[in-house]
Write an enzyme that holds these catalytic residues in place. Sequence first.
Site, short mmCIF file in Angstrom:
data_model
loop_
_atom_site.label_atom_id
_atom_site.label_comp_id
_atom_site.label_asym_id
_atom_site.label_seq_id
_atom_site.Cartn_x
_atom_site.Cartn_y
_atom_site.Cartn_z
N ARG A 13 0.94 -1.28 0.06
CA ARG A 13 0.04 -0.10 0.01
C ARG A 13 0.97 1.24 0.16
O ARG A 13 1.03 2.23 -0.99
CB ARG A 13 -0.86 -0.06 1.21
N ASP A 14 1.58 1.52 1.08
CA ASP A 14 2.38 2.78 1.08
C ASP A 14 3.65 2.85 0.14
O ASP A 14 3.88 3.87 -0.51
CB ASP A 14 2.84 2.87 2.53
N HIS A 210 3.66 3.87 12.79
CA HIS A 210 3.92 4.09 11.58
C HIS A 210 5.07 5.06 11.11
O HIS A 210 5.01 6.16 11.26
CB HIS A 210 2.74 4.50 10.67
N HIS A 212 8.78 6.45 9.28
CA HIS A 212 9.41 6.66 7.90
C HIS A 212 10.93 6.81 8.09
O HIS A 212 11.32 7.14 9.53
CB HIS A 212 8.94 7.72 7.16
N CYS A 243 11.68 8.39 -1.04
CA CYS A 243 11.09 9.71 -0.42
C CYS A 243 11.14 10.64 -1.37
O CYS A 243 12.57 10.83 -1.84
CB CYS A 243 11.72 10.01 0.92
N ASN A 252 9.26 4.09 4.09
CA ASN A 252 8.87 3.47 5.16
C ASN A 252 10.10 2.95 5.79
O ASN A 252 11.15 2.68 5.10
CB ASN A 252 7.82 2.29 5.19
#
Length: 310
Positions: A13-14, A210, A212, A243, A252
């Site tokens: 997903r991310d 969550h 990063h 990123c 992440n």
Amino acid sequence: MTQSVTISEVGPRDGLQSVDRVMATAAKKAWIKAEAEAGVGEIEVGSFVPSKLLPQMADTAEIVAFAKTIANLDVVALVPNLKGAERAIAEGVDKMSIPFSMSETHSINNVRKDHSAMIAEIKAIADLVAKQPEASRPHFEVGLSTAFGCTMEGPVADDQIVRLAEAAMNAGVAEVGLSDTTGYANPAQVSRLVRKVKRAIGDDKLNTLHLHNTRGLGLANVVAGLEEGITTFDASLGGLGGCPFAPGASGNIVTEDLVFMLEAMGISTGIDLDKLLKVRDIVAEALPGEPLYGFTPDAGLPLGFQKVAA
Ligand code: ZN
């Protein structure tokens, strides 16, 4: 400190939503299956957003249906609103999560909703969840995003985050998580904010971080979270997605490095690191040339490394 930790893989997903190319549905399935077989017990497999906005997530319903056939896997989907939640419930997800931006500017820019409109949306979803038969009722969590700072507003006051966490709980969600959407977090801030939110809403109502790795502090932030009793960490295989603002930085935190750190510390993840490292081949083959990050995959496991007996 906790003896075992749940790692929630969010790469499908991310990670994938930050990659311009669309991963083939068959490759997503192979990835999810292989990661579950390596012992990953929870995977965020997609997002119920309109496919016009995110073509990478257009096959989420099919992916959820597939993932539901895998034993011992909690299938998570992100839902942006009530409409997405209706679709997620229809597909039978085990858990759904809605991002709630702590920065009101970010919320208005991103989903065109101010904080009170978001709370109303969250309440509508919580009410819908409560109406489902108990056996098929998904766990509904709110991800407090931009909690450690926002690219539009800068720092977000702790008091505001505590107040909005309380408002989300009052709207009927099962729990909240804290999300460092922007990679701004540092370990002192993680300790402080986790403590404040837990104190306000209850020790067992904040279990997930969550994080990063935009500025290289991802794993340091995990340790700070562990010390405050956090038991679930989101991570992405190969730090997929990168990123856009920090070339060379993963998106992440990297699942492989996180598993290595925890197991080396004597904290059980239930994940077989050798098997997990091989899953990278599936992602690399499906998205040729896409950067995959991680120190452990590059360096290999230390001589004599043993995972914690589960
Ligand atoms: Zn994220």
